[in-house]
Design a protein around this motif. Structure first.
Motif, PDB file in Angstrom:
ATOM      1  N   LEU A 135     -18.709  11.421  -8.073  1.00 30.39           N
ATOM      2  CA  LEU A 135     -17.992  10.406  -7.294  1.00 30.39           C
ATOM      3  C   LEU A 135     -18.290  10.474  -5.803  1.00 30.39           C
ATOM      4  CD1 LEU A 135     -14.445  10.194  -8.914  1.00 30.39           C
ATOM      5  CD2 LEU A 135     -16.468   8.829  -9.362  1.00 30.39           C
ATOM      6  N   ARG A 136     -18.588  11.659  -5.299  1.00 30.39           N
ATOM      7  CA  ARG A 136     -18.779  11.725  -3.845  1.00 30.39           C
ATOM      8  C   ARG A 136     -20.069  11.034  -3.411  1.00 30.39           C
ATOM      9  NH1 ARG A 136     -20.007  18.089  -3.205  1.00 30.39           N
ATOM     10  NH2 ARG A 136     -22.191  17.970  -3.764  1.00 30.39           N
ATOM     11  N   MET A 137     -20.909  10.679  -4.368  1.00 34.29           N
ATOM     12  CA  MET A 137     -22.128   9.921  -4.058  1.00 34.29           C
ATOM     13  C   MET A 137     -21.835   8.423  -3.887  1.00 34.29           C
ATOM     14  SD  MET A 137     -24.271  12.206  -3.901  1.00 34.29           S
ATOM     15  CE  MET A 137     -24.267  13.929  -4.287  1.00 34.29           C
ATOM     16  N   LEU A 138     -20.642   8.004  -4.305  1.00 35.45           N
ATOM     17  CA  LEU A 138     -20.291   6.584  -4.202  1.00 35.45           C
ATOM     18  C   LEU A 138     -20.307   6.136  -2.754  1.00 35.45           C
ATOM     19  CD1 LEU A 138     -17.150   6.220  -6.486  1.00 35.45           C
ATOM     20  CD2 LEU A 138     -19.435   5.293  -6.905  1.00 35.45           C
ATOM     21  N   ASN A 139     -20.781   4.929  -2.556  1.00 37.32           N
ATOM     22  CA  ASN A 139     -20.734   4.354  -1.227  1.00 37.32           C
ATOM     23  C   ASN A 139     -19.473   3.498  -1.134  1.00 37.32           C
ATOM     24  OD1 ASN A 139     -21.222   3.333   1.264  1.00 37.32           O
ATOM     25  ND2 ASN A 139     -22.870   1.962   0.607  1.00 37.32           N
ATOM     26  N   VAL A 140     -18.424   4.076  -0.585  1.00 36.37           N
ATOM     27  CA  VAL A 140     -17.157   3.344  -0.455  1.00 36.37           C
ATOM     28  C   VAL A 140     -17.001   2.957   1.005  1.00 36.37           C
ATOM     29  CG1 VAL A 140     -14.668   3.442  -0.814  1.00 36.37           C
ATOM     30  CG2 VAL A 140     -16.180   4.829  -2.246  1.00 36.37           C
ATOM     31  N   GLU A 141     -16.944   1.676   1.258  1.00 33.56           N
ATOM     32  CA  GLU A 141     -16.839   1.178   2.638  1.00 33.56           C
ATOM     33  C   GLU A 141     -15.907  -0.018   2.581  1.00 33.56           C
ATOM     34  OE1 GLU A 141     -17.709   1.516   6.555  1.00 33.56           O
ATOM     35  OE2 GLU A 141     -18.869   2.681   5.108  1.00 33.56           O
ATOM     36  N   HIS A 142     -14.684   0.141   3.044  1.00 35.99           N
ATOM     37  CA  HIS A 142     -13.723  -0.948   2.913  1.00 35.99           C
ATOM     38  C   HIS A 142     -12.742  -0.926   4.081  1.00 35.99           C
ATOM     39  CE1 HIS A 142     -11.231  -3.932   0.938  1.00 35.99           C
ATOM     40  NE2 HIS A 142     -10.189  -3.194   1.255  1.00 35.99           N
ATOM     41  N   GLU A 143     -12.458  -2.115   4.615  1.00 34.46           N
ATOM     42  CA  GLU A 143     -11.439  -2.225   5.666  1.00 34.46           C
ATOM     43  C   GLU A 143     -10.467  -3.324   5.283  1.00 34.46           C
ATOM     44  OE1 GLU A 143     -11.982  -2.146  10.202  1.00 34.46           O
ATOM     45  OE2 GLU A 143     -11.737  -4.281   9.764  1.00 34.46           O
ATOM     46  N   GLU A 144      -9.184  -3.070   5.505  1.00 36.85           N
ATOM     47  CA  GLU A 144      -8.193  -4.108   5.236  1.00 36.85           C
ATOM     48  C   GLU A 144      -7.037  -3.969   6.208  1.00 36.85           C
ATOM     49  OE1 GLU A 144      -5.508  -2.583   1.635  1.00 36.85           O
ATOM     50  OE2 GLU A 144      -7.625  -2.768   1.132  1.00 36.85           O
ATOM     51  N   SER A 145      -6.225  -5.031   6.289  1.00 37.87           N
ATOM     52  CA  SER A 145      -5.060  -5.022   7.174  1.00 37.87           C
ATOM     53  C   SER A 145      -3.826  -4.605   6.393  1.00 37.87           C
ATOM     54  CB  SER A 145      -4.827  -6.419   7.751  1.00 37.87           C
ATOM     55  OG  SER A 145      -5.944  -6.775   8.532  1.00 37.87           O
ATOM     56  N   ILE A 146      -3.028  -3.757   7.009  1.00 38.28           N
ATOM     57  CA  ILE A 146      -1.777  -3.300   6.406  1.00 38.28           C
ATOM     58  C   ILE A 146      -0.636  -3.870   7.244  1.00 38.28           C
ATOM     59  CG2 ILE A 146      -0.346  -1.271   5.870  1.00 38.28           C
ATOM     60  CD1 ILE A 146      -2.901  -1.526   4.122  1.00 38.28           C
ATOM     61  N   ASP A 147       0.307  -4.556   6.583  1.00 44.65           N
ATOM     62  CA  ASP A 147       1.408  -5.155   7.347  1.00 44.65           C
ATOM     63  C   ASP A 147       2.774  -4.788   6.776  1.00 44.65           C
ATOM     64  OD1 ASP A 147       1.496  -6.624   5.012  1.00 44.65           O
ATOM     65  OD2 ASP A 147       1.381  -8.581   6.000  1.00 44.65           O
ATOM     66  N   ARG A 148       2.817  -3.820   5.830  1.00 44.61           N
ATOM     67  CA  ARG A 148       4.104  -3.444   5.236  1.00 44.61           C
ATOM     68  C   ARG A 148       4.003  -2.068   4.579  1.00 44.61           C
ATOM     69  NH1 ARG A 148       4.261  -8.433   1.432  1.00 44.61           N
ATOM     70  NH2 ARG A 148       3.118  -9.147   3.228  1.00 44.61           N
ATOM     71  N   PHE A 149       5.150  -1.494   4.326  1.00 45.50           N
ATOM     72  CA  PHE A 149       5.223  -0.295   3.499  1.00 45.50           C
ATOM     73  C   PHE A 149       6.420  -0.454   2.568  1.00 45.50           C
ATOM     74  CE2 PHE A 149       7.468   0.817   7.432  1.00 45.50           C
ATOM     75  CZ  PHE A 149       8.657   1.380   6.977  1.00 45.50           C
ATOM     76  N   HIS A 150       6.516   0.431   1.579  1.00 48.61           N
ATOM     77  CA  HIS A 150       7.504   0.259   0.516  1.00 48.61           C
ATOM     78  C   HIS A 150       8.284   1.544   0.278  1.00 48.61           C
ATOM     79  CE1 HIS A 150       5.214  -3.382  -0.550  1.00 48.61           C
ATOM     80  NE2 HIS A 150       4.161  -2.630  -0.289  1.00 48.61           N
ATOM     81  N   LEU A 151       9.548   1.360  -0.078  1.00 49.14           N
ATOM     82  CA  LEU A 151      10.377   2.467  -0.531  1.00 49.14           C
ATOM     83  C   LEU A 151      10.450   2.338  -2.047  1.00 49.14           C
ATOM     84  CD1 LEU A 151      12.383   4.810  -0.014  1.00 49.14           C
ATOM     85  CD2 LEU A 151      14.177   3.075   0.216  1.00 49.14           C
ATOM     86  N   LEU A 152      10.017   3.370  -2.754  1.00 46.78           N
ATOM     87  CA  LEU A 152      10.023   3.360  -4.220  1.00 46.78           C
ATOM     88  C   LEU A 152      11.075   4.338  -4.722  1.00 46.78           C
ATOM     89  CD1 LEU A 152       6.180   3.759  -4.941  1.00 46.78           C
ATOM     90  CD2 LEU A 152       7.424   1.683  -4.389  1.00 46.78           C
ATOM     91  N   TYR A 153      11.518   4.138  -5.952  1.00 46.46           N
ATOM     92  CA  TYR A 153      12.367   5.139  -6.588  1.00 46.46           C
ATOM     93  C   TYR A 153      11.794   5.450  -7.962  1.00 46.46           C
ATOM     94  CZ  TYR A 153      14.387   1.199  -9.161  1.00 46.46           C
ATOM     95  OH  TYR A 153      14.544   0.091  -9.942  1.00 46.46           O
ATOM     96  N   GLN A 154      12.075   6.661  -8.444  1.00 40.23           N
ATOM     97  CA  GLN A 154      11.517   7.084  -9.719  1.00 40.23           C
ATOM     98  C   GLN A 154      12.522   6.834 -10.839  1.00 40.23           C
ATOM     99  OE1 GLN A 154      10.384  11.256 -10.159  1.00 40.23           O
ATOM    100  NE2 GLN A 154       8.575  10.605 -11.291  1.00 40.23           N
ATOM    101  N   LEU A 155      12.057   6.207 -11.903  1.00 43.24           N
ATOM    102  CA  LEU A 155      12.883   5.926 -13.073  1.00 43.24           C
ATOM    103  C   LEU A 155      12.910   7.159 -13.982  1.00 43.24           C
ATOM    104  CD1 LEU A 155      11.323   2.413 -13.721  1.00 43.24           C
ATOM    105  CD2 LEU A 155      13.573   2.877 -12.736  1.00 43.24           C
TER     106      LEU A 155
END
Length: 172
Positions: A135-155
């Motif tokens: 996997l470390r040979m993968l060429n991962v190149e990605h940019e995106e905008s983040i405009d929120r975060f979330h509060l999760l709870y575990q069921l």
């Protein structure tokens, strides 16, 4: 009764699809939670949640949206056998993480903050070295905008669900 909560950022569907293509095989938590960046884990009672959500609302207002860049596949070896998509650290992300961890109840983080999206975990040493090697040979190149975060709870079944979503206050 306390429940487990997590404060996370969900990446775009494109990144989730990429992460899930590996998580299906290499992450036993694949079915429990979508790919995410963890900002904080905590345990709280229902009575404490009003204070937690009010505080998160305030924090969200103080931070503006930011760009998130994913550059490569990395690993936490030798600390543990976790393989992840590495997110370039930014001041915005670090300051959001820091404010959440300073103002929200719960344990201090066990490790220094390394923003990442897990794609493999709980692998044996041999598995880890094989999987990471390819996997470390993968060429991962990605940019995106983040405009929120979330509060999760575990069921009770171990899966996670969104409790509340917080939009970052200032637009990009």
């Amino acid at each position: 009764m306390t429940m487990k909560y997590g404060i996370v950022i969900f990446p775009s569907k494109k990144v989730q699809d990429l992460a899930n293509s590996y998580r299906k095989r290499y992450d036993p938590h694949y079915a429990l939670i979508p790919p995410h960046v963890t900002l904080k884990s905590l345990e709280a009672s229902e009575g404490q949640m009003k204070e937690v959500t009010d505080t998160l609302e305030e924090i969200a207002k103080n931070h503006k949206g930011f760009k998130m860049n994913i550059k490569k596949v990395s690993s936490f070896q030798p600390v543990n056998n976790v393989i992840y998509l590495k997110i370039e650290p930014t001041d915005e992300l670090a300051s959001l993480h820091q404010e959440i961890n300073n103002k929200i109840i719960g344990e201090k983080p066990e490790y220094a903050f390394v923003p990442h999206i897990t794609i493999g975990q709980k692998l044996s040493n041999d598995e880890h070295s094989d999987v990471y090697g390819s996997l470390r040979m993968l060429n991962v190149e990605h940019e995106e905008s983040i405009d929120r975060f979330h509060l999760l709870y575990q069921l009770e079944n171990g899966s996670w669900s969104v409790y509340e979503t917080f939009r970052l206050g200032k637009e990009l």
